[in-house]
Write an enzyme that holds these catalytic residues in place. Structure first.
Site, PDB file in Angstrom:
ATOM      1  N   HIS A 106       0.143   5.952   0.774  1.00 11.70           N
ATOM      2  CA  HIS A 106      -0.716   6.786   1.096  1.00 11.70           C
ATOM      3  C   HIS A 106      -0.575   8.334   0.509  1.00 11.70           C
ATOM      4  CE1 HIS A 106      -1.354   3.958   4.238  1.00 11.70           C
ATOM      5  NE2 HIS A 106      -0.251   3.984   4.674  1.00 11.70           N
ATOM      6  N   ARG A 128      -3.879   0.768  -2.318  1.00 18.15           N
ATOM      7  CA  ARG A 128      -3.434  -0.704  -2.276  1.00 18.15           C
ATOM      8  C   ARG A 128      -2.827  -1.093  -3.648  1.00 18.15           C
ATOM      9  NH1 ARG A 128      -7.980  -0.800   0.613  1.00 18.15           N
ATOM     10  NH2 ARG A 128      -7.573  -1.390   2.984  1.00 18.15           N
ATOM     11  N   GLU A 170       3.350   7.913   8.329  1.00 15.51           N
ATOM     12  CA  GLU A 170       3.115   6.951   9.611  1.00 15.51           C
ATOM     13  C   GLU A 170       4.830   6.406  10.068  1.00 15.51           C
ATOM     14  OE1 GLU A 170       0.885   4.139   7.722  1.00 15.51           O
ATOM     15  OE2 GLU A 170       2.098   2.711   7.567  1.00 15.51           O
ATOM     16  N   HIS A 209       4.867   0.070   0.459  1.00 14.65           N
ATOM     17  CA  HIS A 209       5.465  -0.523   1.759  1.00 14.65           C
ATOM     18  C   HIS A 209       4.269  -1.749   2.303  1.00 14.65           C
ATOM     19  CE1 HIS A 209       2.620   2.353   3.478  1.00 14.65           C
ATOM     20  NE2 HIS A 209       2.360   1.853   4.627  1.00 14.65           N
ATOM     21  N   GLN A 238       0.653  -1.218   0.062  1.00 14.85           N
ATOM     22  CA  GLN A 238       0.127   0.051   0.029  1.00 14.85           C
ATOM     23  C   GLN A 238       0.648   1.426   0.020  1.00 14.85           C
ATOM     24  OE1 GLN A 238      -1.569   0.668   4.435  1.00 14.85           O
ATOM     25  NE2 GLN A 238      -1.623  -1.510   3.984  1.00 14.85           N
TER      26      GLN A 238
END
Length: 448
Positions: free
Chosen positions: A119, A323, A154, A304, A117
């Site tokens: 972001h 994804r 993240e 990642h 995935q």
């Protein structure tokens, strides 16, 4: 948690775990126990993938004593009802977007690989969210890409000896060398075929962002065969290439020191996602064993997956995931290709800052979040500044800390979590303990 004299009790937090299919069996329970931050256990064999601490509508953290915050049942309700008390100077938002807690902290337990995935950036998330809203796509529609208008950088801190992960495209020369070596070994063993040769030829031609993008698109896109649209995994070339990579990963030659990690991850995917084209993608990525106590930072556009392990994850408060494989869920290839950054990531490990009091700060230099870990075994006092615009969530992993702030105080014991609201001032933690603290971030690390 009883309060200290002249102060109110600590605002204790709790939540039920997310039970995604990739989650571990009882790792979070073993770490935190039950009856504190972790509630609603379903028995020792139940899946426990993530335990959330935050105010995101998909899983807002509950408050053990709602009367302490005006009767609100969870952090989201409290922020909506009284943003000044809950967020302090942050009640206008870190970017002027309004009252919201800008981060989510999670305990993450992965038994199976998470989906490959990436972001979106903040601009991409805002544009995509508005576009899908205008198109009338329901927020719970499985085909929806953007659940909110926020980005989701993240980081994850390893609590097990390692967290196994793939993160970011690796050096392109290394990718070409790896695939050329696989080609030679397959030829020697009689496993080479036209399918893998097509993949290997594509890899050999990857020298820049444009050719890397073409390779990723070639792996993921559906094909037309005699006027029939065929999913990528059913294309004969892709299927043959995937099969060949699995044959290599199970060969004695793949146990060589420079390829053992890649082969092990291929075998993980073979076990949980047989035939998935994502196995070709992970050959293009950095394979990282994150040591206990260290962390990886994942920027927007970075492909990642966490393969296995237990850790503390903190991210911007978003649920936007694009994804790219090893998942039964929706894959929007066009949207993923728009979001991916087709440039090598040299080293995804985030350097930790050792503070004067011996604690560790993981600060990626963004306003959404940072993570601090304080480990004390001498019973001495440590101070945490949570004044002004810094609403903080503290989770005790082991031991016990006597917490004293301007507004609240009490004992924070292993497996429990509390919310330290703005106005607490310099909060003191005293005892023998291991505590992680999530808070909004700052571009400046010096002086923390």
């Amino acid at each position: 948690m009883t309060g200290l004299s002249g102060r109110g009790p600590l605002i204790e937090l709790m939540n039920a775990p997310m039970r995604y299919a990739w989650g571990g069996h009882g790792q979070i329970r073993a770490l935190l126990g039950t009856g504190g931050a972790l509630i609603e256990p379903d028995g020792p064999g139940a899946l426990e993938a993530e335990l959330w601490f935050g105010a995101h509508p998909a899983g807002p953290t509950r408050v053990a004593q709602p009367d302490l915050i005006g009767g609100a049942a969870n952090l989201a309700e409290w922020i909506d009802a009284d943003p000044g008390s809950a967020l302090g100077e942050l009640s206008d938002g870190i970017r002027g977007e309004g009252a919201r807690l800008p981060y989510i902290m999670k305990v993450l337990s992965a038994r199976e690989p998470l989906s490959l995935q990436a972001h979106p950036t903040l601009d991409e998330a805002r544009e995509g969210f508005a576009r899908e809203n205008a198109a009338g796509i329901a927020l719970d529609d499985p085909q929806r890409n953007f659940k909110d208008p926020w980005h989701k950088p993240e980081l994850i801190l390893a609590l097990t000896p390692t967290i196994e992960a793939v993160c970011g495209f690796r050096d392109l020369a290394e990718v070409r060398g790896l695939v050329a070596g696989i080609t030679d070994l397959l030829a020697q063993d009689g496993h080479a075929d036209a399918g893998f040769s097509a993949f290997a030829e594509m890899v050999a031609g990857v020298h820049d962002a444009g050719s890397l993008r073409e390779l990723v698109a070639w792996i993921l896109r559906d094909r037309d065969h005699d006027g029939i649209r065929v999913p990528a995994r059913e294309d004969p070339q892709i299927a043959a290439a995937v099969q060949a990579v699995h044959a290599w990963a199970n060969s004695p030659e793949a146990a060589a020191e420079d390829t053992t990690r890649q082969a092990r991850n291929v075998r993980r995917l073979e076990k949980f996602f047989p035939g998935d084209p994502g196995v070709l993608l992970i050959l293009l990525l950095n394979h990282v064993s994150i040591p206990r106590g260290q962390a990886v930072f994942v920027r927007a556009g970075t492909l990642h997956s966490y393969m296995e392990g237990l850790g503390i994850e903190i991210m911007a408060a978003s649920d936007n995931v694009l994804r790219g494989g090893i998942t039964p869920k929706h894959i929007d290839v066009d949207e993923l290709l728009k979001a991916l950054v087709f440039a090598p990531v040299p080293d995804p490990i985030l350097p930790a800052h050792q503070l004067a009091d011996g604690s560790t700060l993981l600060a990626p230099g963004i306003p959404d979040f940072q993570l601090r870990r304080i480990t004390a075994d001498d019973g001495a006092a440590r101070q945490v500044e949570v004044d002004g615009a810094t609403p903080t969530i503290a989770l005790c992993l082991s031991g016990s800390a006597r917490v004293t702030g301007r507004l609240t105080g009490g004992e924070l014991t292993a497996g429990h979590a509390v919310y330290l609201r703005p106005g607490e001032g310099a909060v003191t933690l005293e005892g023998a303990f291991d505590v992680v603290l999530a808070s909004p971030g700052s571009p400046q690390v010096d002086g923390m």
